[in-house]
Enzyme design. Sequence first.
Site, PDB file in Angstrom:
ATOM      1  N   ALA A  70      12.197 -26.757 -57.768  1.00 11.66           N
ATOM      2  CA  ALA A  70      12.867 -28.051 -57.704  1.00 11.66           C
ATOM      3  C   ALA A  70      14.346 -27.807 -57.964  1.00 11.66           C
ATOM      4  CB  ALA A  70      12.283 -28.977 -58.756  1.00 11.66           C
TER       5      ALA A  70
ATOM      6  N   GLU B  59       4.433 -24.257 -56.274  1.00 10.84           N
ATOM      7  CA  GLU B  59       3.563 -25.437 -56.231  1.00 10.84           C
ATOM      8  C   GLU B  59       3.377 -25.947 -54.797  1.00 10.84           C
ATOM      9  OE1 GLU B  59       6.070 -27.243 -59.365  1.00 10.84           O
ATOM     10  OE2 GLU B  59       4.168 -27.823 -60.281  1.00 10.84           O
TER      11      GLU B  59
ATOM     12  N   GLU C  65       9.369 -22.544 -65.267  1.00 14.16           N
ATOM     13  CA  GLU C  65       9.888 -23.782 -65.870  1.00 14.16           C
ATOM     14  C   GLU C  65      10.158 -23.659 -67.369  1.00 14.16           C
ATOM     15  OE1 GLU C  65       7.409 -23.634 -63.681  1.00 14.16           O
ATOM     16  OE2 GLU C  65       7.685 -25.173 -62.167  1.00 14.16           O
TER      17      GLU C  65
ATOM     18  N   GLY D 134       8.594 -25.336 -58.209  1.00 13.64           N
ATOM     19  CA  GLY D 134       8.118 -26.241 -57.156  1.00 13.64           C
ATOM     20  C   GLY D 134       7.815 -25.523 -55.848  1.00 13.64           C
TER      21      GLY D 134
END
Length: 258
Positions: A65, A113, A133, A110
């Site tokens: 992200a 993911e 993260e 992300g």
Amino acid sequence: MYQTLSTTLNDNILVITINRPDKMNALNRQVMAELGLVVDEVYGDHNIKAAIITGAGDKAFVAGADISEFLELSPKQGEELAKSGHVVFHRIENSTKPIIAAVNGFALGGGCELAMACHFRIASENAKFGQPEVNLGLIPGYGGTQRLTQLIGRGKATELMMTGDMITAADALSWGLVNHVVTAEELLPKAIALLQKILSKAPLAIARVVKCVNAALDKNQDGFETEVKEFAACFATKDLQEGASAFIQKRKPNFIGE
Ligand code: COA
């Protein structure tokens, strides 16, 4: 049409390339919104029968992200961010048309993911996977805590998420996170060849495989019940008649998706 994605459609296979190479293809709000739109396109366009998600450039699939959007977020906004990401990634996972990830470099946070939301993953030799993260005081928020645990098991998933370590494509292969590792040049051809093989099978049966596999991982469903229902429904299709007849007549089946 898209600012952060490029798409090409050939032989009914849509190649979706996340296109922010100067930012390692990080998923900012615009990428996430456009991913939602392109998934709508995959669902709705009859000319699209399968999709590949990959990243622009030779360094990153997606490096997570977009961290620059995190500083100003409140818990409420964090919740909204995670929930909206979950919607897009669930739609990828539940697509009745196959969507696979061609991981061509860093697949972090992300990015890992996103790859895990796809039906399966293939990687180039230089790919790296991780959920870093915790380095930012965060945890995965786009389904990573759940899908990584499902894919590689509790012990390895917990270690990866606690250490923030990256693993190589070879490790990802041996841990079951990816199905194949090939050279960078072979990555898209391999993804396309796999999808062409899948597209030669009965489309409704392929859709039912997705449904049953996802049911196996859904605590609110009895996957065995789902299998019985979906197996039974196959007997109402022209494609089962065609497939079984073709086998008996020793010829290739011609499936029509009905
Ligand atoms: N969000 C926002 N920007 C990112 C990003 C992310 N997740 N990942 C990389 N970028 C940006 C960098 O800030 C840099 O931008 P700049 O040139 O304007 O400074 C550019 O992409 C290139 O990255 P850089 O770090 O210089 O490349 P590198 O080859 O040295 O390292 C990574 C590559 C992927 C190891 C490193 O960028 C990284 O650790 N990224 C963050 C990974 C992460 O924590 N993801 C989880 C987010 S929740």
